[in-house]
Scaffold this active site. Structure first.
Site, mmCIF file in Angstrom:
data_model
loop_
_atom_site.group_PDB
_atom_site.id
_atom_site.type_symbol
_atom_site.label_atom_id
_atom_site.label_comp_id
_atom_site.label_asym_id
_atom_site.label_seq_id
_atom_site.Cartn_x
_atom_site.Cartn_y
_atom_site.Cartn_z
ATOM 1 N N GLY A 237 9.075 2.993 35.379
ATOM 2 C CA GLY A 237 7.780 3.010 36.053
ATOM 3 C C GLY A 237 7.864 3.599 37.447
ATOM 4 N N THR B 93 -6.484 4.076 37.079
ATOM 5 C CA THR B 93 -7.695 4.613 37.702
ATOM 6 C C THR B 93 -7.637 6.128 37.802
ATOM 7 O OG1 THR B 93 -6.632 4.111 39.801
ATOM 8 C CG2 THR B 93 -8.346 2.586 39.070
ATOM 9 N N ASP C 22 1.295 10.694 40.043
ATOM 10 C CA ASP C 22 2.741 10.678 40.292
ATOM 11 C C ASP C 22 3.186 11.931 41.027
ATOM 12 O OD1 ASP C 22 2.429 8.501 38.702
ATOM 13 O OD2 ASP C 22 3.724 9.200 37.072
ATOM 14 N N GLU D 214 3.981 18.413 32.309
ATOM 15 C CA GLU D 214 4.123 17.126 31.616
ATOM 16 C C GLU D 214 3.095 16.979 30.497
ATOM 17 O OE1 GLU D 214 5.319 14.028 34.102
ATOM 18 O OE2 GLU D 214 5.049 12.456 32.601
#
Ligand code: ADP
Ligand code: MG
Length: 407
Positions: free
Chosen positions: A149, A40, A197, A185
Site C-alpha cells: 500500500g 476519492t 500515487d 499503469e
C-alpha cells in the site's frame, strides 16, 4: 551510508553488471502514504498523500541502439524490447476497445514487472511525441516494499519517467510525468488506478503533504509540521497482500459510477454531505453506503487540510479514525488484520489511525507522538499474535521530497 546512498549504489552496481558500463545518471522517485482521502481519486475528489523516505532508483544511459533494456534487483535477467515494438505491445489487448473480454494482454509477452518501465517508455514517447527517442538501458533498485500500500508502482514509474524525460529531452513537467505513469499503469500494466500515487511521488516535499484535486489536478503543498510537533507516521504493514485488479476494487468503482448516475452528476465529487438524505432515497442500501463513504471522505480531506493550516497536526486524529470507520463499515474494504492494527495503535497512544491504500490488505498508518512509537509497534505485534495473525512489519515513514535526479 544512508538508505538513499545504498539504493543509489545498488542501482549503479546492477547497471554495471547488467550492461558492462557506468550509467549516465541516477534518478529516483518515492513511494507514498495517503494521509487521508481513500477511494476519492477516481471519483474526481480530494486526496492528501505525502511522499515517503523510501525510494526507487533508476540508473540509466543511452545505449546507442533502438532498444530499451531493463533490469531490476527485484527480478532476474534483462528484459529487452525494440522501441518500435512498444506500440504493438501496448496498450494491453484487454484494454483495447472491442477486445475479447478474456484477451491475453500483449504485455504478457514480457515479465509482469517489466510492463511498468516499458509502459512508461511507451507512454512518455506518446506524450512527448518523442518518436525519435533513442534506445536506453535502465537498472532499477528500490527499498519501497511491494504490495504494502506504499505504491512501489508509482515509485518505479516516477523514477523511470524522470530518467527518460531527461535523457530524451522530452521537457515534460512533473504533472505530465505523473500522467505518463498513470497511463503506463492503466494501459500497459492493466491496473485501473487513479492519479494520486503518481502525483504524490512526483510532487512530494519534506514535512509536507500534497492536497490534490483529482478533477482539476490542481495540487497545493500543505505543511504537515510533524517534525515540530514531535509526530511520526507509523506504518503497520499487515503483509496480507492486495491486488487492485481483483473484483473488490472494480466492484467499488462500479458502485461509485452507479451512485453518480443515480444522483444525476458526473462524479461523486459533485455530491455533498447535505445531499446524502436524497441519495438514500434513490439507490439501494449497499450502493448508498459506498456513496456515503466517498462523500464523507471528501469532506474529511478538506477538514483535515483546514485543521492542519489552522490548528496543526495534533488535531487531525479524529478525522483519521472516522476515515477508518467509514472504510470498514460503509465501503467494506478493511480486513480483520487492518482493524486489529488500527485499534492496537490507538490503544497504545496513537492520536489517530486508519487503513491506507486500496484496501483488502496492505497497511495501516498511525499518527503517533515520537515517545509512543515503540509502544505502538509493540502493541501491534502483540495484538497480531493474540489474534493468530502473522507478525506485522512495523516502521516509521517521513514526509519527503518527490522525484528528482540524484546524480
Ligand atoms: P504497490 O502497492 O506496491 O504499488 P502494485 O501491485 O501496484 O503494488 O505494484 C507492485 C508491482 O510493481 C510489483 O509486483 C512489480 O511488478 C512492480 N514493481 C514495483 N517496484 C519494482 C521494482 N523495484 N522492480 C521491478 N518491479 C517493480
Ligand atoms: Mg501500486
Amino acid at each position: 551510508m544512508t538508505a538513499d546512498e545504498a539504493m543509489d549504489a545498488a542501482a549503479r552496481a546492477l547497471f554495471a553488471t547488467s550492461f558492462g558500463t557506468d550509467p549516465a545518471g541516477v534518478w529516483s522517485a518515492p513511494g507514498r502514504v495517503n494521509l487521508i482521502g481513500e477511494h476519492t481519486d477516481y471519483n474526481d475528489g480530494f486526496v492528501l498523500p505525502f511522499a515517503i523516505d523510501r525510494r526507487t532508483h533508476a540508473a540509466a544511459r543511452p545505449n546507442g541502439t533502438g532498444r530499451v533494456r531493463v533490469a531490476s534487483t527485484f527480478a532476474d535477467g534483462i528484459v529487452e524490447v525494440a522501441l518500435d515494438d512498444l506500440d504493438t505491445m501496448f496498450p494491453a489487448d484487454a484494454a483495447r476497445p472491442g477486445a475479447a473480454p478474456n484477451a491475453v494482454p500483449n504485455a504478457a509477452r514480457v515479465a509482469q514487472w517489466a510492463a511498468y518501465p516499458l509502459g512508461v517508455a511507451w507512454a512518455l514517447r506518446l506524450a512527448a511525441a518523442a518518436r525519435t527517442a533513442a534506445g536506453v538501458d535502465l537498472a532499477i533498485a528500490s527499498d519501497v516494499p511491494v504490495g504494502a500500500g506504499l505504491s512501489s508502482s508509482a515509485a518505479i514509474e516516477g523514477a523511470v519517467a524522470s530518467a527518460l524525460n531527461d535523457l530524451w529531452g522530452a521537457g515534460l513537467d512533473p504533472v505530465a510525468l505523473a500522467q505518463v505513469g498513470r497511463r503506463a499503469e492503466n494501459e500497459a500494466v492493466g491496473a485501473p488506478t487513479g492519479i494520486m500515487d503518481q502525483m504524490a511521488s512526483m510532487l512530494g516535499r519534506t514535512d509536507a503533504a500534497i492536497f490534490l484535486d483529482c478533477r482539476t489536478l490542481h495540487a497545493d503543498v500543505v505543511d504537515l509540521g510533524f517534525a515540530a510537533a514531535g509526530l511520526e507516521i507509523v506504518v503497520i504493514d499487515t503483509r496480507v497482500s492486495h491486488t487492485h485488479a481483483t473484483g473488490g476494487y472494480r466492484d467499488r468503482r462500479e458502485a461509485c459510477e452507479r451512485g453518480a448516475v443515480l444522483m444525476g452528476v458526473p462524479a461523486l465529487r459533485d455530491v455533498s454531505v447535505a445531499d446524502l438524505a436524497r441519495a438514500q432515497t434513490v439507490m439501494d442500501a449497499t450502493t448508498f453506503r459506498r456513496v456515503r463513504h466517498v462523500v464523507t471522505e471528501n469532506q474529511r480531506v478538506q477538514d483535515a487540510v483546514r485543521t492542519l493550516r489552522s490548528v496543526g497536526p495534533t488535531a487531525i486524529g479524529p478525522l483519521l479514525d472516522a476515515s477508518h470507520a467509514s472504510m470498514r463499515d460503509d465501503f467494506e474494504i478493511s480486513t480483520p488484520e487492518l482493524d486489529v492494527a488500527v485499534s492496537a495503535a490507538r490503544a497504545a497512544g496513537a492520536l489517530g489511525a486508519r487503513m491506507t491504500g486500496g484496501g483488502f490488505g496492505g497497511a495501516a498508518i498511525a499518527l503517533t507522538p515520537r515517545d509512543r512509537v515503540d509502544h505502538v509497534a509493540a502493541a501491534a505485534a502483540s495484538a497480531f499474535e493474540k489474534a493468530g495473525f502473522a507478525a506485522p512489519h512495523v516502521f516509521s515513514v517521513e514526509p519527503s521530497d518527490g522525484a528528482r535526479r540524484d546524480a
